[in-house]
Design a protein around this motif. Structure first.
Motif, mmCIF file in Angstrom:
data_model
loop_
_atom_site.group_PDB
_atom_site.id
_atom_site.type_symbol
_atom_site.label_atom_id
_atom_site.label_comp_id
_atom_site.label_asym_id
_atom_site.label_seq_id
_atom_site.Cartn_x
_atom_site.Cartn_y
_atom_site.Cartn_z
ATOM 1 N N MET A 57 -2.553 -19.493 44.127
ATOM 2 C CA MET A 57 -2.557 -19.831 45.422
ATOM 3 C C MET A 57 -2.649 -19.275 46.706
ATOM 4 S SD MET A 57 0.272 -23.100 46.118
ATOM 5 C CE MET A 57 0.085 -23.522 48.257
ATOM 6 N N ALA A 58 -3.168 -19.459 47.628
ATOM 7 C CA ALA A 58 -3.109 -18.111 48.624
ATOM 8 C C ALA A 58 -1.818 -18.454 49.916
ATOM 9 C CB ALA A 58 -4.481 -18.661 49.853
ATOM 10 N N PRO A 59 -1.579 -17.695 50.259
ATOM 11 C CA PRO A 59 -0.498 -17.511 50.739
ATOM 12 C C PRO A 59 -0.018 -19.081 52.175
ATOM 13 C CG PRO A 59 -0.958 -15.675 50.422
ATOM 14 C CD PRO A 59 -2.186 -15.794 49.757
ATOM 15 N N GLN A 60 -0.152 -19.360 52.395
ATOM 16 C CA GLN A 60 0.283 -20.526 52.846
ATOM 17 C C GLN A 60 0.648 -20.175 54.710
ATOM 18 O OE1 GLN A 60 -1.938 -23.337 52.267
ATOM 19 N NE2 GLN A 60 -2.405 -22.194 51.066
ATOM 20 N N PRO A 61 0.315 -21.192 55.420
ATOM 21 C CA PRO A 61 1.460 -20.820 57.292
ATOM 22 C C PRO A 61 3.073 -20.565 56.432
ATOM 23 C CG PRO A 61 -0.838 -22.519 57.387
ATOM 24 C CD PRO A 61 -0.279 -22.139 55.863
ATOM 25 N N ASN A 62 3.159 -21.925 55.823
ATOM 26 C CA ASN A 62 4.935 -21.760 55.738
ATOM 27 C C ASN A 62 5.158 -21.136 55.288
ATOM 28 O OD1 ASN A 62 4.097 -22.739 53.573
ATOM 29 N ND2 ASN A 62 5.649 -24.271 52.961
ATOM 30 N N PHE A 63 4.512 -19.577 54.416
ATOM 31 C CA PHE A 63 4.965 -18.707 53.191
ATOM 32 C C PHE A 63 5.949 -18.206 53.287
ATOM 33 C CE2 PHE A 63 4.495 -14.301 51.090
ATOM 34 C CZ PHE A 63 4.509 -14.569 49.794
ATOM 35 N N GLU A 65 8.479 -18.789 54.950
ATOM 36 C CA GLU A 65 10.059 -20.047 54.400
ATOM 37 C C GLU A 65 10.307 -20.032 53.390
ATOM 38 O OE1 GLU A 65 11.472 -21.392 57.394
ATOM 39 O OE2 GLU A 65 10.070 -19.585 59.470
ATOM 40 N N THR A 66 9.023 -20.366 52.966
ATOM 41 C CA THR A 66 9.742 -20.859 51.037
ATOM 42 C C THR A 66 9.197 -19.898 50.283
ATOM 43 O OG1 THR A 66 7.114 -21.519 50.888
ATOM 44 C CG2 THR A 66 8.159 -23.394 51.804
ATOM 45 N N ALA A 67 8.140 -19.307 50.837
ATOM 46 C CA ALA A 67 8.088 -17.597 49.560
ATOM 47 C C ALA A 67 8.451 -16.612 49.896
ATOM 48 C CB ALA A 67 6.923 -18.260 48.598
ATOM 49 N N GLY A 185 16.555 -30.102 45.671
ATOM 50 C CA GLY A 185 17.255 -29.965 43.799
ATOM 51 C C GLY A 185 18.188 -28.162 44.985
ATOM 52 N N LEU A 186 17.693 -27.066 44.022
ATOM 53 C CA LEU A 186 18.067 -25.930 44.025
ATOM 54 C C LEU A 186 17.077 -25.354 43.728
ATOM 55 C CD1 LEU A 186 20.977 -25.658 40.939
ATOM 56 C CD2 LEU A 186 21.364 -26.024 43.722
ATOM 57 N N THR A 187 16.257 -24.043 44.614
ATOM 58 C CA THR A 187 15.783 -23.809 44.632
ATOM 59 C C THR A 187 15.915 -21.994 45.230
ATOM 60 O OG1 THR A 187 14.241 -24.009 46.566
ATOM 61 C CG2 THR A 187 14.623 -25.565 45.110
ATOM 62 N N THR A 188 14.467 -20.956 45.032
ATOM 63 C CA THR A 188 14.363 -19.726 44.876
ATOM 64 C C THR A 188 12.938 -19.321 45.382
ATOM 65 O OG1 THR A 188 15.560 -17.364 43.325
ATOM 66 C CG2 THR A 188 14.734 -19.393 42.184
ATOM 67 N N PRO A 189 12.741 -18.528 45.562
ATOM 68 C CA PRO A 189 11.331 -17.544 46.186
ATOM 69 C C PRO A 189 10.754 -17.299 44.905
ATOM 70 C CG PRO A 189 13.231 -17.125 47.559
ATOM 71 C CD PRO A 189 14.367 -17.341 46.413
ATOM 72 N N ASN A 190 11.433 -16.933 43.965
ATOM 73 C CA ASN A 190 9.852 -16.838 42.457
ATOM 74 C C ASN A 190 10.057 -17.008 41.233
ATOM 75 O OD1 ASN A 190 11.004 -13.915 40.101
ATOM 76 N ND2 ASN A 190 9.085 -13.208 41.825
ATOM 77 N N LYS A 218 17.499 -26.378 52.774
ATOM 78 C CA LYS A 218 17.336 -25.451 52.817
ATOM 79 C C LYS A 218 16.043 -25.297 51.515
ATOM 80 C CE LYS A 218 16.892 -21.310 54.229
ATOM 81 N NZ LYS A 218 18.195 -19.418 54.422
ATOM 82 N N VAL A 219 14.946 -25.279 51.630
ATOM 83 C CA VAL A 219 14.077 -25.120 50.124
ATOM 84 C C VAL A 219 13.207 -24.285 50.120
ATOM 85 C CG1 VAL A 219 12.138 -26.839 49.062
ATOM 86 C CG2 VAL A 219 14.166 -28.004 50.293
ATOM 87 N N MET A 220 12.913 -23.827 48.728
ATOM 88 C CA MET A 220 12.692 -22.408 48.346
ATOM 89 C C MET A 220 11.365 -22.678 47.844
ATOM 90 S SD MET A 220 13.913 -20.372 51.122
ATOM 91 C CE MET A 220 12.579 -19.047 50.478
ATOM 92 N N PHE A 221 10.166 -21.486 47.135
ATOM 93 C CA PHE A 221 9.240 -22.481 46.813
ATOM 94 C C PHE A 221 9.531 -22.636 45.142
ATOM 95 C CE2 PHE A 221 5.825 -20.424 43.898
ATOM 96 C CZ PHE A 221 4.668 -20.915 44.225
ATOM 97 N N SER A 222 10.384 -21.513 44.494
ATOM 98 C CA SER A 222 10.101 -22.228 43.040
ATOM 99 C C SER A 222 11.777 -22.676 42.653
ATOM 100 C CB SER A 222 10.613 -21.179 42.042
ATOM 101 O OG SER A 222 9.508 -20.137 42.811
#
Length: 257
Positions: A57-63, A65-67, A185-190, A218-222
């Motif tokens: 997906m394309a980077p979003q405005p909140n990229f 923050e989350t990724a 839950g538990l999240t990470t950017p990658n 905090k909630v990251m992408f993955s």
């Protein structure tokens, strides 16, 4: 078509459509899904898109923050005193002759330094810098996974890392995370690191999260795993009281330092 040309076309497709599947890109460009997945991985490393399950997906405005993933060196300069205390406390939870697993990260790097003096440890890690720091102390076994090296975290990831872990069992996993949220839950950017983390959780008898207070809420992408996989949380004493109460209400041992 050269790889560079193909990757430009992929970015154009993602930008135009917002999101694509591997199958769509494979058909449009006339190349194998394996090649497209490899291209997506390269493009994600350049932060030109975000890989998803089965596509991108394309980077979003909140990229950011989350990724957006901070480098090891960026993280090393934040919450240093808190991380020192967390690492010191975590080291006291490692006994002689135990097998432990250390994920990449600045807190576990500090933890590794504090293991000196332990006897007959088996330490498994997918972090190149942690393994290098540990060296080969007499009576210890220091085991590295295989895999592809990620420059930002010094982590080895991918099928080789996951396959090598699948053959092991360890007493304790010291898990560093970028996000700890009561809903997500538990999240990470990658994505790749999240996948390896899940395999680590599978082979550990006890999962100990080591994280400073900035990671909570905090909630990251993955997504890595739900909170019910966690046995113990070691964090700093400035964690908000509400978060501390909710952690304990989940039946998770909480250690504030």
């Amino acid at each position: 078509m050269f790889a560079e040309e193909r990757q430009i076309k992929i970015v154009e497709m993602v930008t135009r459509q917002g999101k694509v599947t591997v199958a769509q890109v494979s058909e449009a460009l006339g190349v194998s899904p394996v090649t497209i997945r490899r291209d997506l991985e390269r493009l994600e490393e350049k932060e030109l898109l975000i890989r998803t399950h089965g596509g991108a997906m394309a980077p979003q405005p909140n990229f950011p923050e989350t990724a957006r993933e901070k480098s090891f060196f960026e993280k090393a300069g934040a919450y240093t005193e808190e991380k020192e205390r967390i690492a010191e406390t975590a080291a006291r939870h490692v006994g002689d002759e135990e097998s432990i697993l250390l994920t990449p990260g600045t807190t576990n790097m500090l933890l590794a330094r504090r293991l000196a003096g332990k006897n007959d440890l088996t330490v498994v890690t997918n972090a190149v810098n942690i393994a290098s720091q540990l060296g080969s102390p007499p009576g210890w076994d220091v085991i590295m996974t295989g895999g592809k090296l990620r420059a930002k975290s010094f982590a080895l990831v991918g099928p080789l890392a996951e396959q090598s872990l699948a053959k092991l069992n360890v007493d304790k996993l010291f898990l560093g995370v970028d996000g700890f949220d009561f809903n997500e839950g538990l999240t990470t950017p990658n994505l790749s690191e999240a996948s390896v983390n899940r395999q680590m959780i599978e082979i550990a008898k006890k999962v100990i999260v080591v994280a400073d207070r900035s990671k909570f809420g905090k909630v990251m992408f993955s997504h890595i795993a739900p909170l019910d996989v966690v046995h113990t949380v070691i964090t700093d004493r400035l964690l908000p009281e509400e978060d501390a109460r909710r952690i304990e209400d989940l039946g998770i041992e909480l250690i504030l330092v």
